[in-house]
Write a protein that holds these residues in place. Structure first.
Motif, PDB file in Angstrom:
ATOM      1  N   GLU A 242       0.837  -1.204   0.000  1.00  0.00           N
ATOM      2  CA  GLU A 242       0.000   0.000   0.000  1.00  0.00           C
ATOM      3  C   GLU A 242       0.870   1.250   0.000  1.00  0.00           C
ATOM      4  OE1 GLU A 242      -3.574   1.235   2.889  1.00  0.00           O
ATOM      5  OE2 GLU A 242      -1.595   1.444   3.814  1.00  0.00           O
ATOM      6  N   ARG A 243       1.871   1.278   0.862  1.00  0.00           N
ATOM      7  CA  ARG A 243       2.753   2.434   0.976  1.00  0.00           C
ATOM      8  C   ARG A 243       3.600   2.615  -0.282  1.00  0.00           C
ATOM      9  NH1 ARG A 243       3.459   7.448   2.493  1.00  0.00           N
ATOM     10  NH2 ARG A 243       5.447   7.912   3.556  1.00  0.00           N
ATOM     11  N   TYR A 244       4.085   1.529  -0.841  1.00  0.00           N
ATOM     12  CA  TYR A 244       4.900   1.588  -2.065  1.00  0.00           C
ATOM     13  C   TYR A 244       4.139   2.295  -3.172  1.00  0.00           C
ATOM     14  CZ  TYR A 244       7.232   0.030  -6.352  1.00  0.00           C
ATOM     15  OH  TYR A 244       7.847  -0.004  -7.584  1.00  0.00           O
ATOM     16  N   HIS A 245       2.885   1.938  -3.366  1.00  0.00           N
ATOM     17  CA  HIS A 245       2.100   2.519  -4.457  1.00  0.00           C
ATOM     18  C   HIS A 245       1.688   3.968  -4.181  1.00  0.00           C
ATOM     19  CE1 HIS A 245       1.955  -0.982  -6.966  1.00  0.00           C
ATOM     20  NE2 HIS A 245       1.422  -1.731  -6.026  1.00  0.00           N
ATOM     21  N   SER A 246       1.866   4.435  -2.945  1.00  0.00           N
ATOM     22  CA  SER A 246       1.492   5.810  -2.611  1.00  0.00           C
ATOM     23  C   SER A 246       2.650   6.788  -2.776  1.00  0.00           C
ATOM     24  CB  SER A 246       0.969   5.886  -1.172  1.00  0.00           C
ATOM     25  OG  SER A 246       2.032   5.787  -0.231  1.00  0.00           O
ATOM     26  N   LEU A 247       3.858   6.281  -2.990  1.00  0.00           N
ATOM     27  CA  LEU A 247       5.043   7.130  -3.035  1.00  0.00           C
ATOM     28  C   LEU A 247       5.513   7.358  -4.460  1.00  0.00           C
ATOM     29  CD1 LEU A 247       7.119   5.586  -0.086  1.00  0.00           C
ATOM     30  CD2 LEU A 247       5.840   7.736  -0.077  1.00  0.00           C
ATOM     31  N   PRO A 248       6.176   8.472  -4.714  1.00  0.00           N
ATOM     32  CA  PRO A 248       6.749   8.728  -6.039  1.00  0.00           C
ATOM     33  C   PRO A 248       7.839   7.708  -6.363  1.00  0.00           C
ATOM     34  CG  PRO A 248       6.746  10.727  -4.692  1.00  0.00           C
ATOM     35  CD  PRO A 248       6.399   9.594  -3.786  1.00  0.00           C
ATOM     36  N   ARG A 249       8.018   7.432  -7.637  1.00  0.00           N
ATOM     37  CA  ARG A 249       9.006   6.459  -8.099  1.00  0.00           C
ATOM     38  C   ARG A 249      10.398   6.786  -7.561  1.00  0.00           C
ATOM     39  NH1 ARG A 249      12.349   6.665 -12.688  1.00  0.00           N
ATOM     40  NH2 ARG A 249      13.012   4.593 -13.481  1.00  0.00           N
ATOM     41  N   GLU A 250      10.776   8.031  -7.584  1.00  0.00           N
ATOM     42  CA  GLU A 250      12.112   8.420  -7.150  1.00  0.00           C
ATOM     43  C   GLU A 250      12.334   8.092  -5.677  1.00  0.00           C
ATOM     44  OE1 GLU A 250       9.955  10.388  -8.663  1.00  0.00           O
ATOM     45  OE2 GLU A 250      10.823  10.484 -10.684  1.00  0.00           O
ATOM     46  N   GLU A 251      11.278   8.253  -4.878  1.00  0.00           N
ATOM     47  CA  GLU A 251      11.416   7.999  -3.442  1.00  0.00           C
ATOM     48  C   GLU A 251      11.520   6.511  -3.144  1.00  0.00           C
ATOM     49  OE1 GLU A 251       9.331   9.236   0.831  1.00  0.00           O
ATOM     50  OE2 GLU A 251       8.640  10.137  -1.055  1.00  0.00           O
ATOM     51  N   THR A 252      10.702   5.695  -3.806  1.00  0.00           N
ATOM     52  CA  THR A 252      10.784   4.249  -3.563  1.00  0.00           C
ATOM     53  C   THR A 252      12.141   3.698  -4.000  1.00  0.00           C
ATOM     54  OG1 THR A 252       9.760   3.722  -5.707  1.00  0.00           O
ATOM     55  CG2 THR A 252       8.301   3.922  -3.791  1.00  0.00           C
ATOM     56  N   GLN A 253      12.694   4.237  -5.079  1.00  0.00           N
ATOM     57  CA  GLN A 253      14.015   3.787  -5.521  1.00  0.00           C
ATOM     58  C   GLN A 253      15.087   4.175  -4.511  1.00  0.00           C
ATOM     59  OE1 GLN A 253      14.346   5.336  -9.584  1.00  0.00           O
ATOM     60  NE2 GLN A 253      13.987   3.258 -10.329  1.00  0.00           N
ATOM     61  N   ALA A 254      15.019   5.396  -4.006  1.00  0.00           N
ATOM     62  CA  ALA A 254      16.006   5.847  -3.029  1.00  0.00           C
ATOM     63  C   ALA A 254      15.918   5.031  -1.738  1.00  0.00           C
ATOM     64  CB  ALA A 254      15.806   7.339  -2.736  1.00  0.00           C
ATOM     65  N   LEU A 255      14.692   4.728  -1.309  1.00  0.00           N
ATOM     66  CA  LEU A 255      14.516   3.935  -0.090  1.00  0.00           C
ATOM     67  C   LEU A 255      15.064   2.518  -0.253  1.00  0.00           C
ATOM     68  CD1 LEU A 255      10.915   5.121   0.835  1.00  0.00           C
ATOM     69  CD2 LEU A 255      12.982   5.512   2.205  1.00  0.00           C
ATOM     70  N   ALA A 256      14.873   1.937  -1.425  1.00  0.00           N
ATOM     71  CA  ALA A 256      15.367   0.580  -1.672  1.00  0.00           C
ATOM     72  C   ALA A 256      16.885   0.530  -1.757  1.00  0.00           C
ATOM     73  CB  ALA A 256      14.763   0.032  -2.963  1.00  0.00           C
ATOM     74  N   LEU A 257      17.504   1.688  -2.032  1.00  0.00           N
ATOM     75  CA  LEU A 257      18.965   1.738  -2.170  1.00  0.00           C
ATOM     76  C   LEU A 257      19.643   2.279  -0.914  1.00  0.00           C
ATOM     77  CD1 LEU A 257      19.156   3.069  -5.833  1.00  0.00           C
ATOM     78  CD2 LEU A 257      19.650   0.740  -5.046  1.00  0.00           C
ATOM     79  N   ARG A 258      18.902   2.400   0.184  1.00  0.00           N
ATOM     80  CA  ARG A 258      19.523   2.835   1.434  1.00  0.00           C
ATOM     81  C   ARG A 258      20.665   1.877   1.797  1.00  0.00           C
ATOM     82  NH1 ARG A 258      14.176   3.463   5.151  1.00  0.00           N
ATOM     83  NH2 ARG A 258      13.702   1.554   3.961  1.00  0.00           N
ATOM     84  N   GLU A 259      21.692   2.405   2.435  1.00  0.00           N
ATOM     85  CA  GLU A 259      22.865   1.585   2.764  1.00  0.00           C
ATOM     86  C   GLU A 259      22.459   0.380   3.604  1.00  0.00           C
ATOM     87  OE1 GLU A 259      27.320   2.003   4.776  1.00  0.00           O
ATOM     88  OE2 GLU A 259      25.999   3.748   4.613  1.00  0.00           O
ATOM     89  N   HIS A 260      22.965  -0.786   3.221  1.00  0.00           N
ATOM     90  CA  HIS A 260      22.605  -2.030   3.902  1.00  0.00           C
ATOM     91  C   HIS A 260      23.822  -2.622   4.600  1.00  0.00           C
ATOM     92  CE1 HIS A 260      20.970  -5.832   4.918  1.00  0.00           C
ATOM     93  NE2 HIS A 260      21.462  -6.515   3.887  1.00  0.00           N
ATOM     94  N   ALA A 261      23.678  -2.907   5.889  1.00  0.00           N
ATOM     95  CA  ALA A 261      24.738  -3.535   6.670  1.00  0.00           C
ATOM     96  C   ALA A 261      24.094  -4.275   7.832  1.00  0.00           C
ATOM     97  CB  ALA A 261      25.721  -2.500   7.184  1.00  0.00           C
ATOM     98  N   LEU A 262      24.732  -5.342   8.300  1.00  0.00           N
ATOM     99  CA  LEU A 262      24.191  -6.085   9.432  1.00  0.00           C
ATOM    100  C   LEU A 262      24.235  -5.231  10.698  1.00  0.00           C
ATOM    101  CD1 LEU A 262      25.680  -9.668   8.926  1.00  0.00           C
ATOM    102  CD2 LEU A 262      23.320  -8.915   8.589  1.00  0.00           C
ATOM    103  N   GLY A 263      23.232  -5.414  11.555  1.00  0.00           N
ATOM    104  CA  GLY A 263      23.171  -4.656  12.799  1.00  0.00           C
ATOM    105  C   GLY A 263      21.991  -3.713  12.824  1.00  0.00           C
ATOM    106  N   LYS A 264      21.649  -3.246  14.006  1.00  0.00           N
ATOM    107  CA  LYS A 264      20.441  -2.447  14.174  1.00  0.00           C
ATOM    108  C   LYS A 264      20.539  -1.046  13.589  1.00  0.00           C
ATOM    109  CE  LYS A 264      21.466  -0.956  18.934  1.00  0.00           C
ATOM    110  NZ  LYS A 264      20.943  -0.982  20.321  1.00  0.00           N
ATOM    111  N   ASP A 265      21.736  -0.662  13.122  1.00  0.00           N
ATOM    112  CA  ASP A 265      21.888   0.646  12.471  1.00  0.00           C
ATOM    113  C   ASP A 265      21.758   0.541  10.957  1.00  0.00           C
ATOM    114  OD1 ASP A 265      22.302   1.979  14.893  1.00  0.00           O
ATOM    115  OD2 ASP A 265      24.432   1.440  14.905  1.00  0.00           O
ATOM    116  N   ASP A 266      21.329  -0.605  10.463  1.00  0.00           N
ATOM    117  CA  ASP A 266      21.133  -0.818   9.027  1.00  0.00           C
ATOM    118  C   ASP A 266      20.250   0.287   8.451  1.00  0.00           C
ATOM    119  OD1 ASP A 266      20.840  -1.836   6.495  1.00  0.00           O
ATOM    120  OD2 ASP A 266      19.976  -3.737   7.103  1.00  0.00           O
ATOM    121  N   GLY A 267      20.641   0.799   7.282  1.00  0.00           N
ATOM    122  CA  GLY A 267      19.845   1.829   6.629  1.00  0.00           C
ATOM    123  C   GLY A 267      18.557   1.291   6.025  1.00  0.00           C
ATOM    124  N   GLN A 268      18.509  -0.001   5.718  1.00  0.00           N
ATOM    125  CA  GLN A 268      17.282  -0.633   5.246  1.00  0.00           C
ATOM    126  C   GLN A 268      16.375  -0.877   6.450  1.00  0.00           C
ATOM    127  OE1 GLN A 268      16.445  -1.937   1.916  1.00  0.00           O
ATOM    128  NE2 GLN A 268      18.052  -0.548   1.247  1.00  0.00           N
TER     129      GLN A 268
END
Length: 365
Positions: A242-268
């Motif tokens: 539901e949230r994915y379809h409510s956001l602009p394409r540019e924002e969903t792409q940026a959110l999916a590309l947030r920095e990913h690393a193990l641990g609770k500080d993960d950007g994803q």
């Protein structure tokens, strides 16, 4: 030989089963047609397995909780088909356009076989790019670096690679049973609970219980007086699609590309089930054949504990884990009919040596 903890003697169990017409799972390998299974706290100690492992279906078992989808349970589940309405639960292969955790996007090319007469498709995809089953090769028990039923990394890749826990085992068995939806997102809207599915938000057992109660479902296992039966397939709507379809394409792409690393500080960061003990006990003790959600991780991500639900669900219990299912139309249909149980079927990819698969799932009412 493994022994079940804190249970009666085998002779007393046999007498109880005779009087109640039940069949209790005791010594592994278990009979999938048993009617009583141990709780998480009563699990047998399996030699050579991590503590809490439910490797109980035999040394050569690679389908785990799918063993619970016996012919008799499928027949009972089929009685959920009354009106014949079909609800597909699959997102388009190119949704999300940019998959979470910076995974490769789906690519589609048309191959011309004979101009104007015949054409083929060419796909390039990561099976974790959209509506997906996490196979047992996808996520290990971290402390022991072991996948389900003593499968190791060298079984997956390298010169000793083999087909232990390959996704084709699921395909050869098949997936069909009674599905149950907990529409947490719908419940949250109703109760004025505001959260962003693109941010860390743990859904507790207490909240799920009240969500079920609002739907008229007691989410406890039948063994505890609830409505969940052995072999049910759980679906939880957290609202990501539901949230994915409510956001602009540019924002969903940026959110999916947030920095990913193990641990609770993960950007994803995503909404999902809490890693609390009550959730773990509930997921185990209901004896779901599989669980699935609409978010990229099913569990709240990143985990704020020293462990992940993925480790329990996939590596320790052998329970298929679905992510990124499209539960929007399913939730609408369930609410319109005031029916939260339905027949569900899925056709995993028959790929020998495969890690995961798109779900290819359908609900039927």
């Amino acid at each position: 030989m493994a022994e079940v903890k804190n249970t009666s003697s085998p002779r007393l169990t046999q007498i109880k089963d005779f009087l109640t017409m039940n069949k209790t799972a005791t010594t592994p390998p278990w009979d999938p047609d048993c009617t009583i299974f141990p709780s998480r706290k009563e699990l047998p100690n399996v030699p050579g397995a991590p503590e809490g492992a439910a490797w109980v279906w035999g040394e050569e078992d690679f389908i785990g909780r799918l063993n619970l989808l016996t012919p008799s349970r499928v027949i009972v589940a089929s009685k959920q088909i009354r009106s014949g309405e079909i609800v597909p639960l699959n997102l388009p292969l190119n949704v999300p356009e940019q998959p979470a955790f910076s995974r490769e996007p789906f690519l589609h090319e048309i191959k011309t076989v004979a101009e104007g007469l015949a054409y083929d498709d060419l796909y390039h995809l990561n099976t974790q790019s959209g509506t997906q089953w996490d196979g047992f090769r996808h996520f290990a028990h971290f402390p022991s670096q072991t996948f389900y039923n003593n499968t190791k990394g060298e079984d997956v890749t390298g010169p000793q690679a083999n087909e232990k826990c390959s996704i084709h085992h699921w395909a050869e068995h098949g997936i069909a049973g009674r599905g149950v939806l907990l529409d947490y997102r719908g419940y949250a809207h109703k109760k004025g609970i505001n959260y962003d599915p693109y941010e860390y938000y743990p859904i507790s057992y207490e909240e799920l219980y009240h969500c079920g109660k609002d739907q008229g479902i007691d989410i406890r296992p039948a063994s505890q007086g609830g409505d969940i039966k052995i072999g049910d397939i759980l679906f939880i709507r957290s609202g990501f699609v539901e949230r994915y379809h409510s956001l602009p394409r540019e924002e969903t792409q940026a959110l999916a590309l947030r920095e990913h690393a193990l641990g609770k500080d993960d950007g994803q960061r995503y909404a999902g089930l809490s890693q609390e003990e009550r959730v773990i006990d509930w997921l185990h003790d209901c004896y779901f054949a599989a669980v699935a959600g609409d978010a990229p991780a099913f569990e709240a991500w990143p985990s704020h504990e020293e462990y992940h639900l993925h480790e329990f669900i996939l590596a320790l219990w052998g329970m298929p884990l679905g992510e990124m299912l499209d539960l929007e139309r399913l939730a609408q249909t369930c609410r319109q009919k005031n029916r939260w149980f339905f027949f569900f079927t899925s056709a995993p990819a028959n790929v020998h040596g495969g890690v995961s698969s798109h779900v290819n799932g359908t609900a039927v009412f």
